[in-house]
Each structure stands twice: as structure tokens, then as C-alpha cells.
Design a protein around this motif. Structure first.
Motif, PDB file in Angstrom:
ATOM      1  N   VAL B 294       5.185  -2.356   2.531  1.00  0.00           N
ATOM      2  CA  VAL B 294       4.694  -3.603   1.948  1.00  0.00           C
ATOM      3  C   VAL B 294       3.285  -3.938   2.432  1.00  0.00           C
ATOM      4  O   VAL B 294       2.957  -5.097   2.634  1.00  0.00           O
ATOM      5  CB  VAL B 294       5.660  -4.795   2.243  1.00  0.00           C
ATOM      6  N   CYS B 295       2.472  -2.904   2.618  1.00  0.00           N
ATOM      7  CA  CYS B 295       1.132  -3.155   3.140  1.00  0.00           C
ATOM      8  C   CYS B 295       0.229  -3.760   2.080  1.00  0.00           C
ATOM      9  O   CYS B 295      -0.769  -4.397   2.409  1.00  0.00           O
ATOM     10  CB  CYS B 295       0.512  -1.864   3.659  1.00  0.00           C
ATOM     11  N   GLY B 296       0.556  -3.517   0.790  1.00  0.00           N
ATOM     12  CA  GLY B 296      -0.225  -4.136  -0.272  1.00  0.00           C
ATOM     13  C   GLY B 296      -1.504  -3.402  -0.624  1.00  0.00           C
ATOM     14  O   GLY B 296      -2.315  -3.902  -1.398  1.00  0.00           O
ATOM     15  N   ASN B 297      -1.688  -2.203  -0.091  1.00  0.00           N
ATOM     16  CA  ASN B 297      -2.873  -1.441  -0.486  1.00  0.00           C
ATOM     17  C   ASN B 297      -2.860  -1.141  -1.975  1.00  0.00           C
ATOM     18  O   ASN B 297      -3.888  -1.184  -2.641  1.00  0.00           O
ATOM     19  CB  ASN B 297      -2.942  -0.125   0.296  1.00  0.00           C
ATOM     20  N   CYS B 298      -1.665  -0.812  -2.489  1.00  0.00           N
ATOM     21  CA  CYS B 298      -1.546  -0.481  -3.918  1.00  0.00           C
ATOM     22  C   CYS B 298      -1.902  -1.702  -4.756  1.00  0.00           C
ATOM     23  O   CYS B 298      -2.623  -1.616  -5.743  1.00  0.00           O
ATOM     24  CB  CYS B 298      -0.139   0.002  -4.230  1.00  0.00           C
ATOM     25  N   GLN B 299      -1.388  -2.838  -4.347  1.00  0.00           N
ATOM     26  CA  GLN B 299      -1.652  -4.095  -5.048  1.00  0.00           C
ATOM     27  C   GLN B 299      -3.149  -4.368  -5.101  1.00  0.00           C
ATOM     28  O   GLN B 299      -3.691  -4.773  -6.114  1.00  0.00           O
ATOM     29  CB  GLN B 299      -0.912  -5.197  -4.309  1.00  0.00           C
ATOM     30  N   GLU B 300      -3.809  -4.094  -3.994  1.00  0.00           N
ATOM     31  CA  GLU B 300      -5.230  -4.373  -3.898  1.00  0.00           C
ATOM     32  C   GLU B 300      -6.056  -3.458  -4.804  1.00  0.00           C
ATOM     33  O   GLU B 300      -7.160  -3.817  -5.198  1.00  0.00           O
ATOM     34  CB  GLU B 300      -5.672  -4.186  -2.448  1.00  0.00           C
ATOM     35  N   GLN B 301      -5.518  -2.279  -5.109  1.00  0.00           N
ATOM     36  CA  GLN B 301      -6.257  -1.312  -5.915  1.00  0.00           C
ATOM     37  C   GLN B 301      -5.860  -1.360  -7.386  1.00  0.00           C
ATOM     38  O   GLN B 301      -6.528  -0.787  -8.227  1.00  0.00           O
ATOM     39  CB  GLN B 301      -5.997   0.114  -5.398  1.00  0.00           C
ATOM     40  N   CYS B 302      -4.745  -2.008  -7.690  1.00  0.00           N
ATOM     41  CA  CYS B 302      -4.181  -1.904  -9.043  1.00  0.00           C
ATOM     42  C   CYS B 302      -5.022  -2.691 -10.056  1.00  0.00           C
ATOM     43  O   CYS B 302      -5.165  -3.907  -9.945  1.00  0.00           O
ATOM     44  CB  CYS B 302      -2.747  -2.428  -9.048  1.00  0.00           C
ATOM     45  N   GLY B 366      -3.424   5.795 -11.118  1.00  0.00           N
ATOM     46  CA  GLY B 366      -3.169   6.522  -9.877  1.00  0.00           C
ATOM     47  C   GLY B 366      -3.804   5.909  -8.643  1.00  0.00           C
ATOM     48  O   GLY B 366      -3.739   6.491  -7.560  1.00  0.00           O
ATOM     49  N   ALA B 367      -4.407   4.728  -8.785  1.00  0.00           N
ATOM     50  CA  ALA B 367      -5.033   4.098  -7.618  1.00  0.00           C
ATOM     51  C   ALA B 367      -3.977   3.802  -6.557  1.00  0.00           C
ATOM     52  O   ALA B 367      -4.217   3.947  -5.354  1.00  0.00           O
ATOM     53  CB  ALA B 367      -5.754   2.824  -8.033  1.00  0.00           C
ATOM     54  N   CYS B 368      -2.798   3.383  -7.002  1.00  0.00           N
ATOM     55  CA  CYS B 368      -1.724   3.028  -6.073  1.00  0.00           C
ATOM     56  C   CYS B 368      -1.234   4.250  -5.301  1.00  0.00           C
ATOM     57  O   CYS B 368      -1.154   4.241  -4.077  1.00  0.00           O
ATOM     58  CB  CYS B 368      -0.575   2.371  -6.823  1.00  0.00           C
ATOM     59  N   ASP B 369      -0.948   5.321  -6.051  1.00  0.00           N
ATOM     60  CA  ASP B 369      -0.444   6.534  -5.398  1.00  0.00           C
ATOM     61  C   ASP B 369      -1.464   7.086  -4.420  1.00  0.00           C
ATOM     62  O   ASP B 369      -1.115   7.618  -3.370  1.00  0.00           O
ATOM     63  CB  ASP B 369      -0.136   7.612  -6.454  1.00  0.00           C
ATOM     64  N   THR B 370      -2.745   6.973  -4.803  1.00  0.00           N
ATOM     65  CA  THR B 370      -3.788   7.554  -3.967  1.00  0.00           C
ATOM     66  C   THR B 370      -3.969   6.774  -2.674  1.00  0.00           C
ATOM     67  O   THR B 370      -4.177   7.348  -1.613  1.00  0.00           O
ATOM     68  CB  THR B 370      -5.122   7.579  -4.740  1.00  0.00           C
ATOM     69  N   LYS B 377       5.340   7.125  -4.531  1.00  0.00           N
ATOM     70  CA  LYS B 377       4.877   7.381  -5.897  1.00  0.00           C
ATOM     71  C   LYS B 377       5.287   6.212  -6.781  1.00  0.00           C
ATOM     72  O   LYS B 377       6.476   5.885  -6.857  1.00  0.00           O
ATOM     73  CB  LYS B 377       5.491   8.674  -6.445  1.00  0.00           C
ATOM     74  N   HIS B 378       4.307   5.602  -7.395  1.00  0.00           N
ATOM     75  CA  HIS B 378       4.602   4.448  -8.255  1.00  0.00           C
ATOM     76  C   HIS B 378       4.670   4.854  -9.714  1.00  0.00           C
ATOM     77  O   HIS B 378       5.536   4.416 -10.460  1.00  0.00           O
ATOM     78  CB  HIS B 378       3.535   3.370  -8.086  1.00  0.00           C
ATOM     79  N   ILE B 379       3.736   5.721 -10.117  1.00  0.00           N
ATOM     80  CA  ILE B 379       3.634   6.071 -11.539  1.00  0.00           C
ATOM     81  C   ILE B 379       4.927   6.716 -12.035  1.00  0.00           C
ATOM     82  O   ILE B 379       5.402   6.428 -13.124  1.00  0.00           O
ATOM     83  CB  ILE B 379       2.448   7.030 -11.782  1.00  0.00           C
ATOM     84  N   ASP B 380       5.504   7.587 -11.203  1.00  0.00           N
ATOM     85  CA  ASP B 380       6.688   8.306 -11.695  1.00  0.00           C
ATOM     86  C   ASP B 380       7.807   7.322 -12.015  1.00  0.00           C
ATOM     87  O   ASP B 380       8.538   7.501 -12.983  1.00  0.00           O
ATOM     88  CB  ASP B 380       7.138   9.382 -10.693  1.00  0.00           C
TER      89      ASP B 380
END
Lengths: 332, 679, 266
Positions: B294-302, B366-370, B377-380
Motif C-alpha cells: 500500500v505504498c501508493g507508488n502506482c497510484q502516484e504514477q497512474c 504500465g506505469a503501475c507495474d513499472t 502486476k496490476h494490468i493482468d
């Protein structure tokens, strides 16, 4: 069969009035009858429609067959087909023309089938082959991508004609004609169709998909006020207003009128594209239009490639002037 | 002084030490067993695990903390450093407790504390403890006081307990050491003059106290220390501390799949499509859920989240995790009985747990996965949810029309007035049907063949190849949609039909090498066609243009475009790591200055057109493309170059909507080079 | 509820205009590789109408198509959507017909199927646009018809149809068996499911030849035609845009109005 003679028009009456399409059909029928040197008759079917006969004569008919019965108040396939069968067998016309309307498109093929002949629907041109006296019928096919000319050996030759494809004669109330009343002779038990309800669509104007004229505004319209102007024009042309995606996104026009890849697909007879660039995503929704008219400031806009007529200029000046001129011409 | 040798009333120290340890281990094991049970409710997983992965994951990423530090940006985000400090501290602490608590105290190997090893370790630990205090204190302040956007909604009790435990534990440790020093025991009694500074400094607090008092203090701090350690141990599987275990395995078992590829479904044998319910995730997908911290890095990039759409990749993973934990007990029971799980508990995911608007908002950029530090993996999952919706015929109208167009006409451009060869008219380009003996096949792609704007890329690129004397051909009408939009919209059936059709055609002409200007075609043919035995060498036009420039086969004149910025297409950059080539080409355009947007390369912001979104409405929030154009405008570049027909189209639209035509223009790299070389 | 749906395989009506080629010798459209075959869109709506009734009331849907070289991937589509059976009248003798001879063959096949409560057809085929086959089948079978439906409900031996009219719609009721032609106003057609597609792969169509349905050879296909195609051509216009000139924008507007009235567009 050889004694089939004359042209018969199936005349539609709405609210006690001859419809526009009926007037146009009488005009076209008159011409065909003249070419053939034969008689033009009209068949009026309904309830309380006998008084229409003089009007039909004024528009060019020589002889009117009236089938007037309470049972015929609403259009019902089984009843109407029986009536048409009876009258046609009695009169033996060479040609039977109907309008391409709710009634015509339903009635024509079934009646033709019963009369052991053929029919062509939604025609835009009718001619007589002088050699064979056969009717040459032109109709759009492949969704407007091509046209076909048909003829048939069987009689009567049945066709329905698209609205506005023919020209009505100027009515001449001094014309004389004969009126024949035919008994419907219907057995109520044999009529199985029931019309439960007639619903008139609530839309203030014409439904976009059904409109034969569509006036569409693009990004260049610049705001909601512009669309009000387009609406006025559409009203004058008895059409509907459409929009490309950007005006809908911007909230200048409701989403429901978006035309294009991500919106509605329309194929009106006339499509007036105002300040529309002609991006393929938009064209996806209107490329089926029969006639595209483009109004755009940019002479290089892709829309001109698709258009039949184009005007290069500022729509803000063109639209009001165009509307005024159309009104003027309409009133003539 | 070994605590375990003491008696507490009638309880021997050993018993207490091992007693609490075993209780903690049991609590730990109970939860782990439960989690494993839930995890293995999941479906089979294919293509994972290699021995190399054990090494690379643990050493190259976890111990090095590269998994976190890859997100470190000095000005923007220094939190990864804080995490690395805590993590390194954690690793060292684990070792310390192993040697000097479990071995020395628990197994009575007291001699360990009489060695220099202990002395030096004590030094390391001394600093580590302080670093952890700083790291955790900073974390507490950041999360609960500063509250950056990334941690929005992250102010939970769980987070507080974790951070507080991390924060307080080094104090217990330092005081424990301080009392030892105060008693004159190791490390103090080993003959070294320099003692660990922090604990020895703290030991002065006890100067002058009676030995028994210090001993009592030591007893208190020793047990506090040990109990804190055990509390953390127990709390690991019950909280998101779990990531310290789960993420390592998540990295190790990361599916062996090219980055840009989605996993195929065996349509012949599949009993369901996508993930209808939580028990239909694979066990590895479940492990993803455990790994998420739950670090939120994906959220920040999405890009979807940033532009105000309901999608938040972090929330997707957390919602799925909650559903797994909620339904888990019943599912395990049902599985044991061999019964289907009750439907009111095993609810449909798409539409209930994850809403449709979330599912369709994803551009698969793919910003989240990266950015994810723990290999989630979010996209899958999002595509799997789409697959399930498509199977139920629940999809946006325009998606339906697009998919039907691909299925029937072999392209997504419903209503196009162009044919596949129209762009090439008068260019004397041969099709393989006319001459199959070419060195390279130019795969034009639907958007570059059938879209009015797109064809200009195809024309430019073909001209460049002709200038350079490249012997190429096209498939013309035999080309069909690569299937990317279908697959990413969740229509695996249409995708596979397209893939098979194309592979058959390509093999029929014995095609070996393919160049394409569309990163989506590129990714699909290169990374996904091998799933269906279509193995071709695929290059992107930026690669070929770059080579031709280097070989001097294309000469470019001086073009003055003012300053140029480059927008990385997601499927070229993030999904395929091509960042360098397009920039090198742009630098060749002399007279021009390259400026970078703040979000570039692997952090580039999507144009909004991927994942089939090019054909979907974008009604909620700001349009992604417009946000990106704002970023372009911020650089003051007069031109944004890109290398993808989707991006090009999205930007053309956005620039017009923003009425920024006079400020900025968008061009494909092929167009720029073709224009320049024609001068 | 036993339902029959008649579908036609046509050249994609949405293909770009430039991809349609006419052979002037035979007055037929020449198939080009870039233009795929599809089920005529209105026929897809007809299938959808039947599926909706099957969803509500259950029943069996038999799909009938007529032609040669019917692509299985195309004509089997209704099976993947939920239709139960596919009958193909696939024989050179069946083709080249007009609305009447086609309807004759379809009606003969329907008679052979025997049991039916409802027959669905598209309002018109996307190629010939003739719009007559449905009415002719109904006439041959002697059953009532309702044309251009946007909603169909089956209620105890009757069928209630919302029939599209110029200014709205009419609710019409006829006893079954009846024939309904369906229009695009019915709404979006459903999407083929994976399960349906997999199941349809296993189903093979039933092929009937003229003799199988007891059709008189003189009445089917080209032999049974009542209509003769004299000419098939593409109207010349489109790409050429006539730019309406004028001194000022206002003049241009007036000239445009005059022109449109002159060519009867308004």
C-alpha cells in the motif's frame, strides 16, 4: 395479362389530407401515364376518405377508386392487402406505385406477392422503356454505394417511391375525373392484426437517426449558442442537429447527439457539416450520408473530400444567410 | 549476564524465553498457514520461477533495496531512502537477534558475546538503531503530519502500529545495550576503548546506580526488546508487514513473460474467462495481493487516477485482497467439502468488488507495474476483469463496435473511408503477394493505414526506407489487425483469432524480419505472437531509422523546429525499454534543442490511447491527453515528437481542443526525419 | 416457442466506397479481398429479437441462410450467440434470385422445418436493400406479418410488436404464427460469448438442396426471378466537391441554398 393498362397510385391520406408523397406519386404517375398514353388512376383506402378524391384529381389522376370502410381506419396489412388485391384484379393496371412509407414498404411486397408479380421498393427514378413499355426502376443498393435499374415482365409492375424523389404537379382544381366507389368486402374475422396503440415520439424535433436532414456542428462552432443557431436551421429544414465529439465533450451539445465512431451512426439524405473538419472518427458516423454539404473556413479540411457541395467561409455569416434564403425559397 | 539463566519467581528464564517465542511462532504459523490456504485456492500458474530469480530478487533487489531506490528522486520523492534505511536496519537486526538472542540466549552459546564479532556487530547495530529511529520517525511525520498525496487514506491504525513498532523498537534495543555496558559486560568488557557511541552514551544514565538496579533495568529492557521483536514477528502475517516475506517470493515467482505481454488463455480448455470470482485468480496473483504494501507508488504514477478517474491501481489490489481475506474461510471450507463456494460470499468481482468504471479506465500504460517495488502486476488483473466482463457482454458500446469491427473487418477503424493500400498509392510499394523476396516486411498497422492522420506516418517512413534503399514490402490487404486493442479490451477470443490469422499469413510468406511504426503492433508481434508459435524478428521504426542514420543511408538536412520534446509511447518505452533510439534520432535533427518533460522515460505519462482506450469515451475527469499536452506546454517546446500513431492521434485531438495549435505541434519521428531529409 | 430467423451473408456494407467494384458484364458486385463478408446487420437484429424472446420465454431458434460459399465463421455466428440450429440452403440453384424466388425457397425450407411460432427477418438486406423477402415468406406461408419492428414480445399465442412509424411507433398485435421484420431501432445486438463460440464450433450446419425442400427448380434462384436487373452502377459524384462561390459569405450562403433546392436536396 395483355389487357393490363394504366398507372395506379396508392394514395395515402393522413388526417384527411393527401400526403406529400401521394402528391409526388401522382405527379410521377401522370408523366408515366402520358408516356404510355394510358390512364392514371388513384386508389384511396381508409375510413372517411372519400372526400379526398377531388384533390387527387387536381393533382393529376383521371380516375379515383375509393374503398371506404370503418374497418380500414388503421392500416392493417391483412385488410389492406385484400383491398389492393381486389381493386387491382378489377382494374388490371400496368403499373402500381406506392410511397416508400410505413404503409408502402409493408403493403407493396405482400400485395405484389399475392398478385403473382414482383415489386421494387424505395425507388428514386422511374422511366418507361419505350420498346417494351416496361417500367425502368432505379433504386440505391449496397447502402447507397451503388444503384440498380430493374424491370419486370410480370404485371402489374409494383414499385414504392422514396419521398422527395418525384415532383408533384401544381394542383389544378378544374381537372375532371371519375370517382368509383368500391366495396371493401372485408370479413372482420379474417383480419387478424390489431393496432393497440399509436405512439408519437416525444422528441421535440426529429430523431437524429431517422432524420433525412442532419445539421452537424463541429469544434469550430465554439460554444452552446452556435448550436442554438444550428437547431433553428434544422427546424427550417425539418431535420435534426448532430455534433462531433469535441462540442459534446465541451458540453456545448448533449452527448446524445454525438455522431461518429463513438456516437451515433446516421445516414441521412442530406448531411450539412458546419465547421466540421472531417476526421475519420467523425466520418465513421456519417459516411453513409447520401449528400454531404460542407461549410468550413479551412479549404483544406478533409470534409471537402467527402462532400458533394462545399462552401469555404465563416459559418457565423453563412448559416443565418443560408437559413434566410431557404425560408424564402420554401415560401415560394 | 544471560537472562535465560535467571529465574522469575519459579519460572526459569529459558522457559520464558522459549515459551513466548513458541507462542509467537505458533501465532505466526497459524496465520501463514491460513494465508497459504487462501493463496492456493488459486488456479494453476504457468511459466514462473527460475533459480537465477532466487539470487537476483533477494540480492540484486531486496538486500540492495533497489526495489525501493529505483523510485528515489531527490526532489520529488525521498521516501524510498527512508525505506531502504529501515530495511537494511531490519536485515541487520534479524541477524543480530539470530546470533545474540536465539543462539546466545536461547541456546546458551554465551561465548558468542565474548567475541570481537559481537563488538563490531554492536557498533553496526548502534548506528542502525539510530538510522531506524530517524527513518521511522520521518515516516511517522510524513504519513501522519505531512500527509503527501501518495499516502492519501493511508493514515490507518495498521500503519501507525507498524511505524510505532519500528520506531520504538530501537529504543528498547539501545537501552538494552546501554544497561549491558553500564554493567561492564560485553561489548564493554572486551578490552576495546571505543564503545558503540549511542548505547554507551545512554549507559551514562545509569552511572552511579547500584548494580542490582542496573540489572533490574537490564532485565526490563531485555524482555521489552525481545517481546517487541516477537510482537513484530506475529504482526508480520497479520498486517502489511507481510510484504517483507510475500514480496520476496513475489519477485522470485514473477511469471517469465516479456514485460509487454499478457498471458494467453487456453481457449480450448478454459472453463471460465478472466477472473469472475476471487477463487479464479492464480495463486501467483493472490501472492501479488499479499505482497502489496500500500505504498501508493502506482497510484502516484497512474494517469487515470491523476486525471480524476475512479481507477486507482493500489485500491484494485487492496480491494481484491480484502475480498480474498473475506471469502477465504468459506472458500477453504467449501473446497474441503468439494462443494462450490456460496455465491453470496464468492461474489462476482467485476462490477461488485471492482467497479466497471475502474476496469475500463485503465490504459494499460504500465506505469503501475513499472514503479511497484514488490513486483505486483496490476494490468493482468484489470485485463482479466475485462475478459470476464466481455464474456458477459458487459462493455461500453464503443468497445463493442470496435471489437466487432476487428472481428469482422480485421481493423478497429469502423467507418474508415480508406483501404489498406490507399496510403501507398503512387509510391511504387510492392506487396508480398507481388514480390515475396524482400529483406524486411513493413507491418503498417491499422492506424497508419486507415486513419487520415496516421497514413502520413506510413508515407513518411516508407519514403525514408525507399531513400535508404531498403528492400521492403507490405502485406496490403492481407494485413489484419494485430489484435492489441482486442486483447487489451479483454476480448481474448478475437485477439487469438487475429494472431493466428496473421501468423499464418506471415509464415506463408516466410517472413523473418518485420519493422513497424506502431508500438502496439510491435509489442504484440514481438512479445505475444511467440505464444502462438509466431516467432519473428521485430523492430520498431525508430530502431531502423536510427540504424539507417548511423549507416549514413539517410541524410538529414538542418531542420529548425525550435525546441523539441519527446513523448515516450508506453508500449515502446515502459513495455519494451526503447528510450534511447528515438532521442538519438531527434538529436540528429540539428538546430534543435531537446527538452525533457518532467515525466519521461519509464515515468512517462500515457497519452490516454492504450489498452483500447483510443476507441472508448473518456467522460470522467480531465482527458489524459490534455494533461500530457499541458506537460508539453510547460517545457515550452514548440514540438512534441512521438513514435506511436495512437499518441499522435490523441495529441492532435488534445491540441485542437485546447486550441493550442499555435503553441505546439505533434509529429511522429518518421515524419520529422522524412521532412528534414527532403530539404 | 419455436422461432426461425432468416439471415443473409453480404459484403460488408460499411466497407469504404472505393472498395466496391462492379462487373458491368454481369451487373454484379465483385468481391474484393479487402471487403469481408458479414451477416446483414438488420438480420443480426432479427437474431437478437429472437434471442430476447428465448431469454424471456425459452424456446428453440433455427437459423436459415441461403447462398453459395457461405463462410462458416460468418453464418455460424448466431449459434455462438444462442441460436440452436443452422440450416443452409447451399446450392448454386438457389442463388441469383430476386426477393420472390428467395422467399419461395426459404418458405419451402420453413415448411420443412414444420413447427414454428415466429419467423424473424431483417427489414432489408444490406446489399440489395430490397426489403421484401419477409413479406413474401409471410404471404407464401399465409401468416400475418409485422414490418420494421423495434420491440417484440410474445404473449400466449400472440405477439405484440412495437412497429416503427414515421413519427413514432405503433403497438400491433397479431396471432402466432407470424413473421416479423426487425429494424435497427431494436438496439445493440449482443456480443458472442466465449462459451457460445466454443459450443458453436462443435455444431455443424444442416445443408439442404432444392430436392430436400421439394422446391420446384423453375421457382428458385435465378430461374424463379420476376425482377430483371438491367444495370448496376456506381453513381458518379462523391469525391468531387462542388465549391459554391460568391462575393461574400452571405452570397455564398444564398447560392448554396439555391443550388440545394435546384438539385432537390431540400
Amino acid at each position: 395479362m395483355a389487357d393490363n393498362k394504366g398507372v395506379m397510385i396508392f394514395v395515402e391520406v393522413i388526417d384527411g389530407k393527401l400526403t406529400n408523397i401521394a402528391q409526388e406519386l401522382l405527379g410521377a404517375g401522370r408523366k408515366l401515364a402520358n408516356d404510355l398514353s394510358e390512364e392514371l388512376s388513384a386508389l384511396i383506402v381508409g375510413s372517411g376518405v372519400a372526400n379526398i378524391a377531388p384533390e387527387a384529381i387536381a393533382y393529376g389522376a383521371d380516375k379515383i377508386y375509393v374503398v371506404d370502410a370503418p374497418l380500414l381506419k388503421d392500416y392493417r396489412t391483412d385488410a389492406y392487402v385484400a383491398v389492393v388485391e381486389k381493386v387491382v384484379k378489377q382494374v388490371n393496371p400496368r403499373i402500381l406505385l406506392l410511397g416508400q412509407t410505413t404503409i408502402g414498404r409493408d403493403l407493396a411486397p405482400r400485395a405484389a406477392c399475392r398478385l403473382i408479380t414482383g415489386a421494387i421498393l424505395d425507388c428514386i427514378a422511374l422511366d418507361i422503356d419505350t420498346a417494351t413499355k416496361q417500367l425502368l426502376i432505379t433504386k440505391p443498393v449496397y447502402g447507397g454505394n451503388a444503384r440498380a435499374v430493374y424491370s419486370m415482365e410480370t404485371l402489374p409492375q409494383v414499385a414504392t417511391v422514396r419521398a422527395k424523389a418525384m415532383t408533384a404537379l401544381v394542383p389544378d382544381s378544374s381537372r375532371k375525373g371519375q370517382v368509383v366507389i368500391v366495396d371493401a368486402g372485408l370479413d372482420p374475422a379474417a383480419i387478424k392484426t390489431n393496432v393497440l396503440q399509436k405512439v408519437v415520439a416525444e422528441t421535440t424535433g426529429i430523431k437524429l437517426e431517422d432524420a433525412s436532414v442532419v445539421v452537424t456542428g463541429g469544434r469550430g462552432i465554439g460554444g452552446p449558442e452556435g448550436f442554438k443557431q444550428l437547431e433553428e436551421l434544422a427546424k427550417v429544414l425539418k431535420g435534426a442537429v448532430g455534433a462531433t465529439r469535441p462540442p459534446c465533450d465541451a458540453g456545448w451539445a448533449p452527448d446524445t447527439i454525438q455522431i461518429g465512431l463513438t456516437g451515433k451512426i446516421v445516414s441521412p439524405y442530406v448531411y450539412i457539416a458546419v465547421a466540421v473538419s472531417g476526421a475519420s472518427q467523425h466520418m465513421a458516423g456519417c459516411s453513409g450520408s447520401k449528400n454531404i454539404i460542407a461549410i468550413n473556413r479551412d479549404a483544406e479540411a478533409a470534409i471537402f473530400k467527402e462532400a458533394r457541395f462545399g462552401v469555404v467561409g465563416d459559418w457565423k455569416k453563412i448559416i443565418p444567410a443560408f437559413e434566410a434564403k431557404v425560408k424564402e425559397l420554401q415560401s415560394k | 549476564m544471560l537472562m535465560t539463566r535467571n529465574y522469575f519467581g519459579f519460572i526459569p528464564g529459558y522457559a520464558l524465553f522459549w515459551g513466548v517465542f513458541v507462542i509467537a511462532l505458533l501465532l505466526f504459523a497459524y496465520r501463514i498457514r491460513q494465508l497459504l490456504q487462501y493463496m492456493f485456492l488459486g488456479q494453476k500458474e504457468t511459466g514462473y520461477n527460475s533459480w537465477g530469480k532466487w539470487i537476483t530478487t533477494t540480492f540484486a533487489y531486496v538486500f540492495s533495496q533497489l526495489c525501493q531506490l529505483k523510485n528515489f528522486r531527490f526532489k520529488k520523492d525521498r521516501a524510498p531512502l527512508g525505506h531502504a534505511l529501515m530495511a537494511w536496519g531490519f536485515f541487520v537486526f534479524v541477524l543480530f537477534y539470530f546470533f545474540f538472542f536465539i543462539l546466545a540466549e536461547g541456546f546458551g552459546l554465551a561465548g558468542l558475546e565474548k567475541t570481537n564479532f559481537f563488538y563490531y556487530f554492536a557498533w553496526v547495530m548502534d548506528f542502525m538503531a539510530v538510522l531506524i529511529i530517524i527513518g521511522a520517525g520521518w515516516g511517522l511525520i510524513r504519513r501522519f503530519i505531512i500527509r503527501p498525496a501518495r499516502l492519501k487514506g493511508g493514515q490507518t491504525i495498521e500503519a501507525l502500529i507498524i511505524l510505532l513498532s519500528v520506531f520504538t523498537h530501537p529504543f528498547a534495543f539501545l537501552f538494552n545495550q546501554a544497561t549491558v555496558i553500564a554493567m561492564g559486560e560485553a561489548p564493554a568488557g572486551l578490552g576495546h576503548t571505543l564503545l558503540p557511541p549511542f548505547s554507551s552514551w545512554l549507559s551514562h544514565l545509569f552511572t552511579g546506580s547500584a548494580l542490582t538496579v542496573i540489572q533490574n533495568w537490564h532485565i526490563a529492557f531485555f524482555w521489552t526488546d525481545w517481546l517487541t521483536v516477537l510482537l513484530v514477528l506475529v504482526y508480520i502475517p497479520y498486517s502489511r508487514y507481510l510484504h517483507v516475506i510475500a514480496s520476496i517470493f513475489n519477485g522470485i515467482f514473477e511469471p517469465r513473460l516479456p514485460k509487454g505481454a499478457l498471458k494467453p488463455i487456453d481457449l480450448e480448455h478454459a472453463e471460465f474467462l478472466g477472473i469472475p470470482t476471487i477463487d479464479k485468480l492464480t495463486w501467483k496473483q493472490n501472492l501479488d495481493l499479499y505482497a502489496c504494501v500500500v505504498c501508493g507508488n502506482c497510484q502516484e504514477q497512474c494517469p487515470a487516477y491523476i486525471t480524476g478517474k475512479p481507477l486507482n491501481p493500489k485500491k484494485v489490489i487492496q480491494d481484491l485482497k480484502q475480498q480474498l481475506l473475506k471469502a477465504g474461510p468459506e472458500l477453504v471450507k467449501a473446497k474441503a467439502k468439494g462443494e462450490p463456494a456460496p455465491q453470496n460470499i464468492n461474489v462476482t468481482l467485476a462490477g461488485k468488488v471492482i467497479l466497471e468504471d475502474e476496469i475500463w479506465a485503465c490504459t494499460t500504460c504500465g506505469a503501475c507495474d513499472t514503479t511497484c517495488p514488490v513486483w505486483v502486476k496490476h494490468i493482468d488483473k484489470i485485463v482479466d476483469l475485462r475478459r470476464n466482463l466481455v464474456e458477459q457482454s458487459i462493455l461500453p458500446e464503443t468497445a463493442k463496435a470496435t471489437l466487432q469491427s476487428i472481428e469482422r473487418r480485421g481493423h478497429p477503424w469502423r467507418g474508415t473511408t480508406l483501404n489498406r493500400t490507399d496510403w501507398a498509392k503512387g509510391m511504387n510499394i510492392k506487396t508480398l503477394a507481388e514480390d515475396p523476396k524482400v529483406d524486411i516486411l513493413y507491418w503498417v498497422g491499422c492506424t497508419e493505414a486507415l486513419d487520415e492522420r496516421g497514413i502520413k506516418i506510413a508515407q513518411s517512413f516508407a519514403k525514408l526506407m525507399q531513400q535508404a534503399g531498403v528492400n521492403f514490402g507490405i502485406l496490403g490487404t492481407e494485413e489484419s489487425c494485430c489484435g492489441d486493442p482486442a486483447r487489451r479490451l479483454g476480448d481474448e477470443m478475437t485477439y487469438q483469432a487475429q494472431a493466428q490469422k496473421n501468423i499464418e499469413v506471415l509464415k506463408g510468406y516466410n517472413v523473418k524480419k518485420i519493422v513497424t511504426g506502431c508500438p502496439h503492433c510491435y509489442n504484440t508481434i514481438k512479445n505475444e505472437y511467440p505464444q502462438f508459435e509466431g516467432n519473428f524478428e521485430v523492430i520498431h521504426h525508430t530502431e531502423l531509422i536510427g540504424d539507417l542514420l548511423k549507416q549514413g543511408k539517410i541524410k538529414i538536412g538542418k531542420g529548425d523546429y525550435g525546441s523539441i520534446t519527446f513523448h515516450d509511447p508506453c508500449y515502446l518505452g515502459r513495455h519494451n525499454d526503447i528510450y534511447r533510439q528515438p532521442r538519438e534520432i531527434l538529436k540528429e535533427l540539428t538546430c534543435t534543442k531537446m527538452v525533457e518533460m518532467e515525466k519521461n522515460r519509464k515515468r512517462a505519462f500515457c497519452c490516454g490511447g492504450g489498452g483500447g482506450r483510443l476507441w472508448l469515451e473518456e467522460r470522467i475527469g480531465q482527458r489524459i491527453s490534455e494533461n500530457r499536452i499541458d506537460q508539453v506546454i510547460k517545457t515550452k517546446a514548440q514540438l512534441v515528437a512521438t513514435a506511436c500513431p495512437y499518441c499522435l492521434q490523441m495529441f492532435e485531438d488534445a491540441i485542437k481542443t485546447k486550441q493550442a495549435q499555435d503553441t505546439v505541434k505533434v509529429k511522429d519521428i518518421a515524419e520529422l526525419i522524412a521532412e528534414s531529409s527532403a530539404k | 416457442m419455436n422461432m426461425i430467423v432468416c439471415i443473409k451473408q453480404v459484403l460488408d456494407p460499411e466497407a469504404p466506397l472505393s472498395s466496391f467494384k462492379i462487373d458491368p458484364a454481369t451487373n454484379t458486385m465483385v468481391p474484393v479481398t479487402s471487403v469481408p463478408f458479414v451477416i446483414s446487420p438488420f438480420d443480426e437484429q432479427a437474431v437478437e429479437a429472437a434471442l430476447k424472446i428465448k431469454d424471456a420465454k425459452g424456446g428453440k431458434i433455427t437459423v436459415i441462410s441461403l447462398g453459395v460459399n457461405l463462410l462458416r465463421d460468418v453464418v455460424k455466428k448466431p449459434l455462438s450467440l444462442g441460436a440452436d440450429e443452422l440450416i443452409l440452403l447451399e446450392d448454386p440453384a438457389f442463388i441469383g434470385g430476386d426477393s420472390w424466388s428467395t422467399a419461395y425457397a426459404l418458405a419451402a425450407a420453413i415448411k420443412k422445418v414444420g413447427q414454428f411460432d415466429l419467423i424473424f427477418c431483417g427489414r432489408q438486406a444490406a446489399d440489395s436493400d430490397s426489403g421484401q423477402v419477409g413479406a413474401c415468406i409471410a404471404e407464401i406461408l399465409g401468416i400475418p406479418q409485422v414490418s420494421v419492428a423495434k420491440k417484440v414480445e410474445a404473449i400466449d399465442g400472440k405477439v405484440k410488436v412495437d412497429k416503427v412509424t414515421t413519427d413514432g411507433y405503433e403497438v400491433v398485435e397479431v396471432p402466432t404464427p407470424a413473421l416479423i421484420t426487425v429494424s435497427n431501432e431494436l438496439g445493440e445486438v449482443r456480443f458472442a460469448t466465449f462459451k457460445g463460440t466454443m459450443a458453436s464450433k462443435k455444431k455443424e450446419p444442416i445443408i439442404w438442396k432444392p430436392a430436400d425442400i421439394g422446391a420446384e427448380p423453375a421457382k428458385i434462384g435465378a430461374a424463379g426471378r420476376r425482377i430483371k436487373t438491367r444495370k448496376l452502377f456506381q453513381p458518379v459524384r462523391d469525391s468531387k466537391c462542388e465549391i459554391i462561390g460568391g462575393e461574400t459569405d452571405e452570397d455564398k450562403a444564398a447560392n448554396l441554398a439555391k443550388k440545394l433546392v435546384e438539385v432537390k436536396l431540400i
